[in-house]
Design a protein around this motif. Structure first.
Motif, PDB file in Angstrom:
ATOM      1  N   ASN A 168     121.703  53.332 118.572  1.00  0.00           N
ATOM      2  CA  ASN A 168     122.479  53.968 117.513  1.00  0.00           C
ATOM      3  C   ASN A 168     123.907  54.207 117.990  1.00  0.00           C
ATOM      4  N   LEU A 169     124.857  53.468 117.406  1.00  0.00           N
ATOM      5  CA  LEU A 169     126.267  53.587 117.774  1.00  0.00           C
ATOM      6  C   LEU A 169     127.102  54.082 116.588  1.00  0.00           C
ATOM      7  N   TYR A 170     126.510  54.855 115.720  1.00  0.00           N
ATOM      8  CA  TYR A 170     127.193  55.426 114.567  1.00  0.00           C
ATOM      9  C   TYR A 170     128.490  56.120 114.999  1.00  0.00           C
ATOM     10  N   TRP A 171     129.575  55.777 114.347  1.00  0.00           N
ATOM     11  CA  TRP A 171     130.871  56.439 114.523  1.00  0.00           C
ATOM     12  C   TRP A 171     131.342  56.420 115.976  1.00  0.00           C
ATOM     13  N   ASN A 172     131.517  55.246 116.547  1.00  0.00           N
ATOM     14  CA  ASN A 172     132.015  55.112 117.918  1.00  0.00           C
ATOM     15  C   ASN A 172     133.271  54.256 118.013  1.00  0.00           C
ATOM     16  N   CYS A 173     133.782  53.822 116.873  1.00  0.00           N
ATOM     17  CA  CYS A 173     135.010  53.010 116.859  1.00  0.00           C
ATOM     18  C   CYS A 173     134.919  51.827 117.818  1.00  0.00           C
ATOM     19  N   CYS A 174     133.803  51.113 117.748  1.00  0.00           N
ATOM     20  CA  CYS A 174     133.610  49.948 118.616  1.00  0.00           C
ATOM     21  C   CYS A 174     134.534  48.794 118.227  1.00  0.00           C
ATOM     22  N   GLU A 175     134.965  48.773 116.971  1.00  0.00           N
ATOM     23  CA  GLU A 175     135.878  47.761 116.452  1.00  0.00           C
ATOM     24  C   GLU A 175     135.266  46.354 116.564  1.00  0.00           C
ATOM     25  N   VAL A 176     136.012  45.363 116.119  1.00  0.00           N
ATOM     26  CA  VAL A 176     135.501  43.994 116.068  1.00  0.00           C
ATOM     27  C   VAL A 176     135.170  43.473 117.463  1.00  0.00           C
ATOM     28  N   SER A 177     136.009  43.812 118.438  1.00  0.00           N
ATOM     29  CA  SER A 177     135.788  43.334 119.809  1.00  0.00           C
ATOM     30  C   SER A 177     134.442  43.803 120.350  1.00  0.00           C
ATOM     31  N   ASN A 189     118.967  38.522 123.226  1.00  0.00           N
ATOM     32  CA  ASN A 189     118.003  39.621 123.257  1.00  0.00           C
ATOM     33  C   ASN A 189     116.928  39.435 122.183  1.00  0.00           C
ATOM     34  N   THR A 190     115.673  39.593 122.578  1.00  0.00           N
ATOM     35  CA  THR A 190     114.568  39.443 121.622  1.00  0.00           C
ATOM     36  C   THR A 190     113.744  40.726 121.529  1.00  0.00           C
ATOM     37  N   THR A 191     114.350  41.864 121.906  1.00  0.00           N
ATOM     38  CA  THR A 191     113.627  43.135 121.918  1.00  0.00           C
ATOM     39  C   THR A 191     114.186  44.140 120.933  1.00  0.00           C
ATOM     40  N   LEU A 192     115.515  44.254 120.850  1.00  0.00           N
ATOM     41  CA  LEU A 192     116.138  45.258 119.983  1.00  0.00           C
ATOM     42  C   LEU A 192     115.818  44.979 118.521  1.00  0.00           C
ATOM     43  N   THR A 193     115.258  45.973 117.834  1.00  0.00           N
ATOM     44  CA  THR A 193     114.885  45.797 116.430  1.00  0.00           C
ATOM     45  C   THR A 193     115.713  46.663 115.489  1.00  0.00           C
ATOM     46  N   LYS A 194     116.362  47.715 115.998  1.00  0.00           N
ATOM     47  CA  LYS A 194     117.116  48.624 115.133  1.00  0.00           C
ATOM     48  C   LYS A 194     118.508  48.851 115.700  1.00  0.00           C
ATOM     49  N   LEU A 195     119.527  48.540 114.896  1.00  0.00           N
ATOM     50  CA  LEU A 195     120.917  48.686 115.328  1.00  0.00           C
ATOM     51  C   LEU A 195     121.700  49.415 114.244  1.00  0.00           C
ATOM     52  N   VAL A 196     122.309  50.550 114.623  1.00  0.00           N
ATOM     53  CA  VAL A 196     123.108  51.346 113.698  1.00  0.00           C
ATOM     54  C   VAL A 196     124.564  51.255 114.109  1.00  0.00           C
ATOM     55  N   ARG A 197     125.404  50.684 113.193  1.00  0.00           N
ATOM     56  CA  ARG A 197     126.826  50.532 113.501  1.00  0.00           C
ATOM     57  C   ARG A 197     127.677  51.118 112.367  1.00  0.00           C
ATOM     58  N   TYR A 198     127.233  52.221 111.846  1.00  0.00           N
ATOM     59  CA  TYR A 198     127.930  52.952 110.789  1.00  0.00           C
ATOM     60  C   TYR A 198     129.304  53.383 111.292  1.00  0.00           C
ATOM     61  N   TYR A 222     116.122  46.343 111.360  1.00  0.00           N
ATOM     62  CA  TYR A 222     116.898  47.406 110.715  1.00  0.00           C
ATOM     63  C   TYR A 222     118.353  47.273 111.133  1.00  0.00           C
ATOM     64  N   LEU A 223     119.245  47.177 110.149  1.00  0.00           N
ATOM     65  CA  LEU A 223     120.675  47.061 110.438  1.00  0.00           C
ATOM     66  C   LEU A 223     121.462  47.960 109.499  1.00  0.00           C
ATOM     67  N   SER A 224     122.288  48.827 110.083  1.00  0.00           N
ATOM     68  CA  SER A 224     123.144  49.707 109.300  1.00  0.00           C
ATOM     69  C   SER A 224     124.604  49.358 109.571  1.00  0.00           C
ATOM     70  N   LEU A 251     118.421  46.824 105.244  1.00  0.00           N
ATOM     71  CA  LEU A 251     119.865  46.641 105.398  1.00  0.00           C
ATOM     72  C   LEU A 251     120.580  47.756 104.655  1.00  0.00           C
ATOM     73  N   SER A 252     121.338  48.539 105.391  1.00  0.00           N
ATOM     74  CA  SER A 252     122.121  49.624 104.794  1.00  0.00           C
ATOM     75  C   SER A 252     123.593  49.255 104.875  1.00  0.00           C
ATOM     76  N   ALA A 253     124.214  49.053 103.720  1.00  0.00           N
ATOM     77  CA  ALA A 253     125.615  48.623 103.665  1.00  0.00           C
ATOM     78  C   ALA A 253     126.407  49.470 102.670  1.00  0.00           C
ATOM     79  N   ALA A 254     126.100  50.740 102.611  1.00  0.00           N
ATOM     80  CA  ALA A 254     126.749  51.639 101.661  1.00  0.00           C
ATOM     81  C   ALA A 254     128.195  51.942 102.072  1.00  0.00           C
ATOM     82  N   ARG A 255     128.964  52.413 101.114  1.00  0.00           N
ATOM     83  CA  ARG A 255     130.334  52.882 101.341  1.00  0.00           C
ATOM     84  C   ARG A 255     131.238  51.817 101.951  1.00  0.00           C
TER      85      ARG A 255
END
Length: 316
Positions: A168-177, A189-198, A222-224, A251-255
């Protein structure tokens, strides 16, 4: 601390020391431990406890010595599987302490370090620890400031880590890079199933990177990507990728700013015979008109897999 809280806490600590078999989860969130030595006392009580598996300490303003004591606890305790110290402003110093613990701990599965002011240095320490950790499956780093450099460090460990399932990396300003680095790692990677990039400033460029990943990765379920400034161009790329992806269920793509064209492209993807895995889609607040809502409703008549669709019905 109020006397009533101290009295209640002492009763809880007594049960912890006695290994009360009914006390498997310890919820002390927003308890105000930080202004005293109570966090240290708690860590000491848990050191030989073999019953408590979940420790919740969100929002306690725990001071540095208390954080160090809790991190040290994980080096010897083999019962705890879930620990939350989010909302304690532990910073990079605290992140280093928990990174040290992860290098030796073999039982912790979930670690929540959100809203703690962790920056690049702390992210690097945690990533380095994950190279040798084989038990952690869920790492929550939401609402920190790891930025693109911190994301690159996490991407590096994702290339080889075979245990982490949720990041979960919600609100970390990771930017495109940073997002590009993680996407590149997830091609292997064939293990990670849930990634949050809100709220990570993806915009269209980052959405295209995510779409490219979805075309080749069939592990993520799961992808946010909410609140990322993604426009129509990015929505079109995501829609096209969903036609080829066979694993994403949520898939969560709100806002964002998909607008009518982007929303209609997603509706077309839902009608495709190849889009069969998606069961939940969130498109709230994407600047769509009534016409797009009708198109989505029509798509639901043809798509039998989607169970939950969140959207706004325009008025006016």
């Amino acid at each position: 601390l109020p006397n009533s809280f101290l009295i209640e806490l002492e009763g809880i600590l007594s049960r912890v020391r006695q290994n009360d078999p009914t006390l498997t989860e310890l919820d002390l969130k927003n308890g105000g431990l930080g202004g005293s030595d109570q966090a240290i006392v708690l860590a000491d009580a848990l050191r030989n406890n073999t019953v408590v598996t979940k420790l919740e300490l969100y929002g306690n303003s725990i001071a540095a010595k208390g954080i160090r004591a809790l991190a040290d606890l994980l080096e010897s305790n083999s019962t705890l599987t879930s620990v939350c110290v989010s909302g304690n402003k532990i910073g990079d110093v605290g992140a280093h302490a928990f990174a040290d613990a992860l290098r030796t701990n073999t039982t912790l599965k979930r670690l929540s370090l959100g809203n703690n002011g962790i920056e690049v240095d702390g992210a690097r320490a945690l990533a380095d620890a994950l190279h040798s950790n084989s038990s952690l499956t869920e790492l929550l780093l939401y609402y920190n400031r790891i930025g693109p450099e911190g994301a690159h460090s996490l991407a590096d460990v994702l290339r080889s880590n075979k245990f982490l399932k949720t990041l979960n990396l919600y609100w970390n300003c990771c930017e495109v890079s940073g997002v590009s680095a993680i996407a590149d790692a997830l091609r292997l990677n064939t293990t990670l199933t849930k990634l949050v990039r809100y709220w990570n400033l993806l915009r269209n460029e980052g959405a295209i990177v995510v779409a490219d990943l979805l075309r080749v990765n069939n592990t993520l379920t799961y992808l946010s990507i909410d609140h990322n400034g993604i426009g129509t161009e990015g929505a079109l790329a995501i829609a096209d990728a969903l036609r080829r992806n066979t694993s994403i269920t949520h898939l969560s793509a709100a806002r964002n700013q998909f607008k009518d064209e982007g929303v209609r492209a997603l509706a077309d993807a839902l009608c495709s015979r190849t889009t069969t895995s998606l069961t939940q889609l969130d498109l709230e607040h994407n600047d769509m008109t009534e016409a797009s809502v009708d198109v989505l409703v029509d798509a639901l008549r043809k798509n039998t897999a989607l169970k939950i669709l969140r959207m706004d019905r325009p008025f006016g």
